[in-house]
Design an enzyme around this catalytic site. Structure first.
Site, short mmCIF file in Angstrom:
data_model
loop_
_atom_site.label_atom_id
_atom_site.label_comp_id
_atom_site.label_asym_id
_atom_site.label_seq_id
_atom_site.Cartn_x
_atom_site.Cartn_y
_atom_site.Cartn_z
N LYS A 43 40.57 38.59 41.46
CA LYS A 43 39.35 37.78 41.65
C LYS A 43 39.23 36.67 40.61
O LYS A 43 38.80 35.57 40.92
CB LYS A 43 38.10 38.66 41.55
CG LYS A 43 37.90 39.62 42.68
CD LYS A 43 36.53 40.28 42.64
CE LYS A 43 36.23 40.94 41.33
NZ LYS A 43 34.98 41.73 41.33
N LYS A 44 39.56 36.98 39.35
CA LYS A 44 39.24 36.08 38.24
C LYS A 44 40.44 35.55 37.46
O LYS A 44 40.28 34.79 36.51
CB LYS A 44 38.30 36.79 37.26
CG LYS A 44 37.01 37.25 37.88
CD LYS A 44 36.13 37.99 36.89
CE LYS A 44 34.86 38.49 37.53
NZ LYS A 44 34.01 39.23 36.60
#
Length: 129
Positions: A43-44
């Site tokens: 996600k990051k």
């Protein structure tokens, strides 16, 4: 009533405690899905500060948390809700409307986040010191 919620819970802070406490108050059991390190990276593009077993340990130590499991995929939320027989899904209001698709299997509630605090902000402050 079984309540389920999900999160990373990295660099645990008072905002985490408050939202989990309010989620727990909506039912009789609180089940928490803690995002795995791999999910967070996807996600990051960065790993959490604390690895998944430490984050799960912190969440599991809270007196109002009934059960903790690892969330391995965002695409499996429906299956997690069904597997844990959740009646209510709770998410922070920064996700408002994003989980309404699950209203067919449980009630979806968005709770206001604690203002002026976030893990990202804490990490940025620490980096700047």
């Amino acid at each position: 009533m079984r309540v389920i919620t999900f999160g990373t819970f990295d660099v645990f802070h008072v905002g985490h405690v408050k939202i989990l406490e309010r989620a727990a108050a909506l039912g009789t059991e609180l089940i928490v899905g803690v995002s795995t390190d791999a999910l967070n990276y996807s996600k990051k593009q960065r790993y959490p500060i604390y690895e998944q077993s430490q984050r799960a340990y912190i969440i599991n130590s809270l007196k109002f948390v009934t059960e903790v499991f690892f969330e391995e995929s965002l695409e499996l939320k429906r299956e997690y809700i069904k597997q844990h027989k959740a009646d209510i899904l709770v998410m922070g209001d920064d996700w408002l409307g994003k989980f309404d698709e699950f209203n067919d299997i449980c009630k979806v509630v968005y709770l206001e986040r604690t203002p002026s605090i976030s893990t990202t902000e804490i990490i940025e402050i620490v980096k700047a010191i």
